[in-house]
Design a protein around this motif. Sequence first.
Motif, PDB file in Angstrom:
ATOM      1  N   ALA A  15       0.832  -1.211   0.000  1.00 44.75           N
ATOM      2  CA  ALA A  15       0.000   0.000   0.000  1.00 44.75           C
ATOM      3  C   ALA A  15       0.865   1.259   0.000  1.00 44.75           C
ATOM      4  CB  ALA A  15      -0.937  -0.005   1.206  1.00 44.75           C
ATOM      5  N   GLN A  16       1.940   1.252   0.771  1.00 47.63           N
ATOM      6  CA  GLN A  16       2.821   2.415   0.822  1.00 47.63           C
ATOM      7  C   GLN A  16       3.527   2.637  -0.520  1.00 47.63           C
ATOM      8  OE1 GLN A  16       4.934   0.875   4.251  1.00 47.63           O
ATOM      9  NE2 GLN A  16       4.232   2.601   5.511  1.00 47.63           N
ATOM     10  N   ILE A  17       3.958   1.558  -1.159  1.00 46.59           N
ATOM     11  CA  ILE A  17       4.619   1.683  -2.461  1.00 46.59           C
ATOM     12  C   ILE A  17       3.628   2.208  -3.491  1.00 46.59           C
ATOM     13  CG2 ILE A  17       5.623   0.368  -4.385  1.00 46.59           C
ATOM     14  CD1 ILE A  17       7.143  -1.282  -2.235  1.00 46.59           C
ATOM     15  N   GLU A  18       2.406   1.680  -3.479  1.00 44.08           N
ATOM     16  CA  GLU A  18       1.395   2.168  -4.423  1.00 44.08           C
ATOM     17  C   GLU A  18       1.106   3.648  -4.195  1.00 44.08           C
ATOM     18  OE1 GLU A  18      -1.891  -0.554  -3.984  1.00 44.08           O
ATOM     19  OE2 GLU A  18      -0.794  -2.161  -5.003  1.00 44.08           O
ATOM     20  N   GLN A  19       1.056   4.064  -2.952  1.00 45.71           N
ATOM     21  CA  GLN A  19       0.830   5.473  -2.625  1.00 45.71           C
ATOM     22  C   GLN A  19       1.990   6.338  -3.135  1.00 45.71           C
ATOM     23  OE1 GLN A  19       1.089   6.378   1.580  1.00 45.71           O
ATOM     24  NE2 GLN A  19      -0.343   8.103   1.372  1.00 45.71           N
ATOM     25  N   LYS A  20       3.210   5.865  -2.965  1.00 42.28           N
ATOM     26  CA  LYS A  20       4.384   6.620  -3.413  1.00 42.28           C
ATOM     27  C   LYS A  20       4.430   6.705  -4.933  1.00 42.28           C
ATOM     28  CE  LYS A  20       6.765   6.286   0.823  1.00 42.28           C
ATOM     29  NZ  LYS A  20       6.136   7.445   1.396  1.00 42.28           N
ATOM     30  N   VAL A  21       4.066   5.616  -5.605  1.00 38.38           N
ATOM     31  CA  VAL A  21       4.042   5.616  -7.074  1.00 38.38           C
ATOM     32  C   VAL A  21       3.000   6.622  -7.567  1.00 38.38           C
ATOM     33  CG1 VAL A  21       3.415   4.232  -9.098  1.00 38.38           C
ATOM     34  CG2 VAL A  21       4.955   3.284  -7.369  1.00 38.38           C
ATOM     35  N   THR A  22       1.840   6.654  -6.937  1.00 37.84           N
ATOM     36  CA  THR A  22       0.797   7.612  -7.322  1.00 37.84           C
ATOM     37  C   THR A  22       1.290   9.043  -7.133  1.00 37.84           C
ATOM     38  OG1 THR A  22      -0.947   6.044  -6.771  1.00 37.84           O
ATOM     39  CG2 THR A  22      -1.563   8.379  -6.850  1.00 37.84           C
ATOM     40  N   ARG A  23       1.904   9.322  -5.993  1.00 38.70           N
ATOM     41  CA  ARG A  23       2.417  10.670  -5.724  1.00 38.70           C
ATOM     42  C   ARG A  23       3.498  11.047  -6.728  1.00 38.70           C
ATOM     43  NH1 ARG A  23       6.649  12.229  -3.245  1.00 38.70           N
ATOM     44  NH2 ARG A  23       6.935  10.446  -1.880  1.00 38.70           N
TER      45      ARG A  23
END
Length: 171
Positions: A15-23
């Motif tokens: 979830a954190q990686i997906e959030q960072k990729v989105t940002r």
Amino acid sequence: MTPQTKQQNLILDRAQIEQKVTRMAYEIYERNFEEQELVLAGIYPNGHTLAEKLATQLQQISPIRIQLLQVKLNKDKPLQEPVQLEPESLSLEGKAVVLVDDVLNTGKTLAYTLNVFLSRSPKKVEVATLVDRHHPLYPIAATYTGYSLATTLRERVQVVLKEDEVAAYLL
């Protein structure tokens, strides 16, 4: 302690990686919103997988045409084999290029790939990395960083971007 018995510390989960990729995708769009086309050049294997994830996000949030480029090189002995770009036929002339890798440590890998890009006359070359370790030995800095992490030289960061596991570990 042998490398096999070293403790793995989870530093980023799926979830954190997906959030960072989105940002990161939003940041890339903000800095390149005037571009018609953007080339995401991922260092094989993990940098390319990260570039694919960024491309998916960018296609959802922007009208920019995204081209993916796979960059292959021998990371241990970069001068012994030429850097390969796939597809070879993709023109970079006058285009904005974002060079993508999973971990930025010393900058060596990215520094050795720059000549291949500069010889193809891009408009600009930016760098995106999921984890920046801050041990520069080469004049390479990330334009886009998912996670900034101060580590010792002995520590390693391992990023896993597989179907069944997406995570980053400090080893």
